[in-house]
Scaffold this active site. Sequence first.
Site, PDB file in Angstrom:
ATOM      1  N   LYS A  24     -32.994  23.905   9.655  1.00 55.89           N
ATOM      2  CA  LYS A  24     -31.826  23.897   8.758  1.00 55.89           C
ATOM      3  C   LYS A  24     -32.136  24.681   7.483  1.00 55.89           C
ATOM      4  CE  LYS A  24     -30.995  20.300   5.814  1.00 55.89           C
ATOM      5  NZ  LYS A  24     -30.644  20.527   4.417  1.00 55.89           N
ATOM      6  N   ASN A  25     -33.198  24.262   6.792  1.00 53.39           N
ATOM      7  CA  ASN A  25     -33.442  24.873   5.486  1.00 53.39           C
ATOM      8  C   ASN A  25     -33.897  26.330   5.595  1.00 53.39           C
ATOM      9  OD1 ASN A  25     -32.540  22.589   4.226  1.00 53.39           O
ATOM     10  ND2 ASN A  25     -34.565  21.726   3.853  1.00 53.39           N
ATOM     11  N   ARG A  96     -26.201  22.226  -1.220  1.00 54.69           N
ATOM     12  CA  ARG A  96     -27.192  22.671  -2.181  1.00 54.69           C
ATOM     13  C   ARG A  96     -27.543  24.146  -2.017  1.00 54.69           C
ATOM     14  NH1 ARG A  96     -28.603  21.110  -6.909  1.00 54.69           N
ATOM     15  NH2 ARG A  96     -30.606  21.955  -7.478  1.00 54.69           N
ATOM     16  N   CYS A 120     -26.809  16.754  -1.409  1.00 51.87           N
ATOM     17  CA  CYS A 120     -27.054  15.316  -1.371  1.00 51.87           C
ATOM     18  C   CYS A 120     -27.408  14.774  -2.749  1.00 51.87           C
ATOM     19  CB  CYS A 120     -28.214  15.022  -0.409  1.00 51.87           C
ATOM     20  SG  CYS A 120     -27.733  15.147   1.313  1.00 51.87           S
ATOM     21  N   ARG A 125     -31.037  17.491  -9.935  1.00 53.16           N
ATOM     22  CA  ARG A 125     -31.521  18.683  -9.243  1.00 53.16           C
ATOM     23  C   ARG A 125     -31.176  19.923 -10.082  1.00 53.16           C
ATOM     24  NH1 ARG A 125     -30.069  17.946  -2.898  1.00 53.16           N
ATOM     25  NH2 ARG A 125     -31.752  19.445  -2.628  1.00 53.16           N
ATOM     26  N   PRO A 126     -31.879  20.092 -11.204  1.00 47.27           N
ATOM     27  CA  PRO A 126     -31.566  21.236 -12.068  1.00 47.27           C
ATOM     28  C   PRO A 126     -31.935  22.566 -11.409  1.00 47.27           C
ATOM     29  CG  PRO A 126     -33.537  20.107 -12.844  1.00 47.27           C
ATOM     30  CD  PRO A 126     -33.001  19.300 -11.705  1.00 47.27           C
ATOM     31  N   ILE A 127     -31.382  23.663 -11.936  1.00 43.74           N
ATOM     32  CA  ILE A 127     -31.765  24.984 -11.402  1.00 43.74           C
ATOM     33  C   ILE A 127     -32.288  25.893 -12.521  1.00 43.74           C
ATOM     34  CG2 ILE A 127     -30.262  24.898  -9.358  1.00 43.74           C
ATOM     35  CD1 ILE A 127     -28.429  26.907 -10.879  1.00 43.74           C
ATOM     36  N   ASP A 128     -32.904  25.254 -13.524  1.00 45.98           N
ATOM     37  CA  ASP A 128     -33.428  26.038 -14.646  1.00 45.98           C
ATOM     38  C   ASP A 128     -34.461  27.071 -14.203  1.00 45.98           C
ATOM     39  OD1 ASP A 128     -34.765  23.378 -14.230  1.00 45.98           O
ATOM     40  OD2 ASP A 128     -36.273  24.323 -15.503  1.00 45.98           O
ATOM     41  N   GLN A 129     -35.244  26.769 -13.172  1.00 47.03           N
ATOM     42  CA  GLN A 129     -36.275  27.718 -12.734  1.00 47.03           C
ATOM     43  C   GLN A 129     -35.653  28.933 -12.014  1.00 47.03           C
ATOM     44  OE1 GLN A 129     -39.633  27.339 -13.647  1.00 47.03           O
ATOM     45  NE2 GLN A 129     -38.548  25.813 -14.871  1.00 47.03           N
ATOM     46  N   ASP A 307     -38.672  14.949   2.345  1.00 49.00           N
ATOM     47  CA  ASP A 307     -37.595  14.794   3.341  1.00 49.00           C
ATOM     48  C   ASP A 307     -37.978  13.833   4.469  1.00 49.00           C
ATOM     49  OD1 ASP A 307     -36.177  16.591   1.856  1.00 49.00           O
ATOM     50  OD2 ASP A 307     -36.550  18.295   3.167  1.00 49.00           O
ATOM     51  N   ILE A 329     -40.881  13.770  -5.855  1.00 57.70           N
ATOM     52  CA  ILE A 329     -40.072  14.998  -5.947  1.00 57.70           C
ATOM     53  C   ILE A 329     -38.666  14.711  -6.461  1.00 57.70           C
ATOM     54  CG2 ILE A 329     -39.285  17.071  -4.717  1.00 57.70           C
ATOM     55  CD1 ILE A 329     -42.344  16.799  -4.682  1.00 57.70           C
ATOM     56  N   ARG A 399     -24.443  17.037   8.683  1.00 61.73           N
ATOM     57  CA  ARG A 399     -24.725  18.218   7.849  1.00 61.73           C
ATOM     58  C   ARG A 399     -26.034  18.877   8.245  1.00 61.73           C
ATOM     59  NH1 ARG A 399     -24.459  17.228   1.650  1.00 61.73           N
ATOM     60  NH2 ARG A 399     -25.572  19.151   1.946  1.00 61.73           N
TER      61      ARG A 399
HETATM   62  N1  EPU Z   1     -36.533  21.490  -9.960  1.00 56.66           N
HETATM   63  C1  EPU Z   1     -36.344  21.705 -11.312  1.00 56.66           C
HETATM   64  N2  EPU Z   1     -35.798  22.899 -11.684  1.00 56.66           N
HETATM   65  C2  EPU Z   1     -35.426  23.847 -10.799  1.00 56.66           C
HETATM   66  C3  EPU Z   1     -35.625  23.613  -9.415  1.00 56.66           C
HETATM   67  C4  EPU Z   1     -36.184  22.416  -9.023  1.00 56.66           C
HETATM   68  O1  EPU Z   1     -36.673  20.874 -12.146  1.00 56.66           O
HETATM   69  O2  EPU Z   1     -34.931  24.900 -11.217  1.00 56.66           O
HETATM   70  C5  EPU Z   1     -37.139  20.220  -9.531  1.00 56.66           C
HETATM   71  C6  EPU Z   1     -36.211  19.387  -8.670  1.00 56.66           C
HETATM   72  O3  EPU Z   1     -35.360  18.593  -9.462  1.00 56.66           O
HETATM   73  C7  EPU Z   1     -37.174  18.590  -7.829  1.00 56.66           C
HETATM   74  C8  EPU Z   1     -38.336  19.562  -7.619  1.00 56.66           C
HETATM   75  O4  EPU Z   1     -38.233  20.522  -8.652  1.00 56.66           O
HETATM   76  O5  EPU Z   1     -37.634  17.496  -8.568  1.00 56.66           O
HETATM   77  C9  EPU Z   1     -38.341  20.268  -6.285  1.00 56.66           C
HETATM   78  O6  EPU Z   1     -37.076  20.880  -6.038  1.00 56.66           O
HETATM   79  P1  EPU Z   1     -36.917  22.129  -5.062  1.00 56.66           P
HETATM   80  O7  EPU Z   1     -36.316  23.233  -5.858  1.00 56.66           O
HETATM   81  O8  EPU Z   1     -38.202  22.381  -4.370  1.00 56.66           O
HETATM   82  O9  EPU Z   1     -35.858  21.564  -4.038  1.00 56.66           O
HETATM   83  P2  EPU Z   1     -34.520  22.218  -3.542  1.00 56.66           P
HETATM   84  O10 EPU Z   1     -34.649  23.685  -3.407  1.00 56.66           O
HETATM   85  O11 EPU Z   1     -33.383  21.671  -4.344  1.00 56.66           O
HETATM   86  C10 EPU Z   1     -35.191  22.057  -1.010  1.00 56.66           C
HETATM   87  C11 EPU Z   1     -34.561  21.495   0.241  1.00 56.66           C
HETATM   88  C12 EPU Z   1     -34.572  19.982   0.165  1.00 56.66           C
HETATM   89  C13 EPU Z   1     -36.020  19.503   0.022  1.00 56.66           C
HETATM   90  C14 EPU Z   1     -36.665  20.166  -1.209  1.00 56.66           C
HETATM   91  C15 EPU Z   1     -38.132  19.825  -1.366  1.00 56.66           C
HETATM   92  C16 EPU Z   1     -32.932  23.160   0.861  1.00 56.66           C
HETATM   93  C17 EPU Z   1     -31.518  23.554   0.962  1.00 56.66           C
HETATM   94  N3  EPU Z   1     -33.186  21.965   0.330  1.00 56.66           N
HETATM   95  O12 EPU Z   1     -34.394  21.571  -2.097  1.00 56.66           O
HETATM   96  O13 EPU Z   1     -34.050  19.527   1.398  1.00 56.66           O
HETATM   97  O14 EPU Z   1     -36.029  18.114  -0.163  1.00 56.66           O
HETATM   98  O15 EPU Z   1     -36.543  21.604  -1.105  1.00 56.66           O
HETATM   99  O16 EPU Z   1     -38.836  20.190  -0.222  1.00 56.66           O
HETATM  100  O17 EPU Z   1     -33.812  23.893   1.293  1.00 56.66           O
HETATM  101  C18 EPU Z   1     -33.015  17.991   2.840  1.00 56.66           C
HETATM  102  O18 EPU Z   1     -33.142  18.841   3.736  1.00 56.66           O
HETATM  103  O19 EPU Z   1     -32.644  16.803   3.060  1.00 56.66           O
HETATM  104  C19 EPU Z   1     -33.300  18.381   1.465  1.00 56.66           C
HETATM  105  C20 EPU Z   1     -32.898  17.665   0.422  1.00 56.66           C
END
Ligand code: EPU
Length: 422
Positions: A24-25, A96, A120, A125-129, A307, A329, A399
Site C-alpha cells: 500500500k504505502n 495521508r 487515519c 501528524r505535522p508536515i513541517d519536515q 503499523d 512514533i 482503505r
Molecule cells: N513528523 C513530524 N514532522 C513531519 C513529518 C513527520 O513531526 O514533517 C513526525 C510524525 O508526526 C511522526 C513521525 O514523525 O511522529 C513519523 O512520521 P512519518 O512522516 O514517518 O509518517 P508518515 O509519512 O505520516 C508513513 C505511513 C504510515 C506509517 C508511518 C511510519 C504512508 C502513507 N503512511 O506515515 O502508515 O505509520 O510512515 O512508518 O506511507 C499505515 O499504513 O497505517 C500508516 C499510518
Amino acid sequence: MTVQKLVIVGEKQLKGETSVSGGKNSSLAIIPAALLADGPCTIENVPDIQDIHVFETILRSLGAEVSYQPAERLMVIDPRTVSSCTVSYDLARQLRASYYFMGALLGRLGEANVPLPGGCDIGARPIDQHRKAFTALGTQVSDTGGALALKGNPVGTRINFDLVTVGGTINAMLAAVRAKGNTVLSNAAREPHVVDVANFLNSIGARVRGAGTDTIRIEGRGHLRGGIYTVIPDQIETGTLMIAAAATRGDVVIRDTIPTHMEALTAKLLEMGVKVTTDDDVIRVQFGDIHRNLQISTQEYPGFPTDLQQPISALLTRAKGTSVVTENIFSNRFKHLQEMERMGALVRISGNVATIEGVTQLRGAQVSASDLRCGAALVIAGLMARGTTEVDHVEYIDRGYEQLEEKLNALGADITRTTVEE
Ligand code: EPU
C-alpha cells in the site's frame, strides 16, 4: 446511511497457504512519482484497495491519462497530459499520502497547490519536515486556506531532517530527482518503501543512490522516461497475516513476501514462542507451545514498525504474563486496546505506554475500528475470542488491506461482511 460490519466467529485455527498483495504505502508513493516521467509508466502489483481508487481520481483530475485494472493489479499512467497543479480538498483530505502530490507536481511543473492531507487519526501528524525540504530546495512555500502552495523549480541542496520521516524523505526525493543540481538527504528514513520508490525512479532514468541508508544522494536529471515497474509486497499485510496465524495457534505459509523486511516482527514472535521459518519469498508461522509476554517499543525501520504495534498488542492480550508496549512514533495509537477491554482484555494505558496483562480468554463483543491498523487489530481480536465479534467501520480496513476477510476465510476463519442501516 448504510455501513458495513465484519462478523467474526472466533476460535478457528488458521491453516494453509496465502499470499501477500502489493505494498500500500509503496504504491501510494510510486503512483504520484510516475507524474515525473516523460512517458507512460506501467505499475504492476498495485493492490485493489480504496486509497488507490482515490489516487486514480486525483491523477485524472490533474489531467493524467490513467487506466487501472484492479483485477490485474495493473495501473498505467501517462503523465504527459498533466495540466493542473491543484489537488482538490475533497480528494486530498481522504488520505495521508496525498502529500506526495506536493513533491511530484513540484518536480514536474515547478508548482503545486495541495491541501493539507487527511488520513487515519493516530495522533498529531505535522508536515513541517516536508516544508523544510521544499524550502531548502529553493521553492516558495505558503499556506493558502488549509493548502500548501509551492512555487519555483527545485534546485539541488543538502537537507538534514530533524527527525526520521518516511513521508518527508520520499517527498524530498520526488521534488529533487528532476531538480537542477545534486541533493543530499541526511537522517533519511530507511523503510522498504523508501527503497522501492528510489528503485522505481532509477528504473525510469533518475539517479538516486543510498536509499535504505540514512543518506540519500540524488543527481538531478532533466528528463525521465516511462517504464514498467513492480511494487514490492506489503510488509504490514505480511505482518498482519503472521500475527493472525500466531493468534489462532495456526500453521500458515505466507507466499510472495520478503522475509528480510519482517525481521523485527519475526524476532518478537520467536521470543514469544511462535515458530517462524523462512525461505526465499516464503514465511511459515506455526504455533509453539505457549505465547510468552513481550516488551515492544516501536521505532523507525529496521526497528519494530508502528503499523504492526496494534496487531501485535492485540495478540499480547492473551499472552502469558505482563507485556509492555511503548509507541514512540504516533501519540494516539492504542484505541484498539480500549475497544478490546469490551472483550475482556486487561490493559492500562499511560501516555505512550500500554501495559497488557495477559488473559486466558477473550469474549466476542461489538467493537469499532477507528483507523486502519486498529481495524486489523480488532479482526485479530475477533479471531481469538470465544463467540461472535462484530467490527464496524470496515471502511478503514478497506482503505489499506486487499481482501483481508477473503484471505483469512480461505485459511479457515469464519468472517462475514454485513451491511446495516446506521
Ligand atoms: N513528523 C513530524 N514532522 C513531519 C513529518 C513527520 O513531526 O514533517 C513526525 C510524525 O508526526 C511522526 C513521525 O514523525 O511522529 C513519523 O512520521 P512519518 O512522516 O514517518 O509518517 P508518515 O509519512 O505520516 C508513513 C505511513 C504510515 C506509517 C508511518 C511510519 C504512508 C502513507 N503512511 O506515515 O502508515 O505509520 O510512515 O512508518 O506511507 C499505515 O499504513 O497505517 C500508516 C499510518
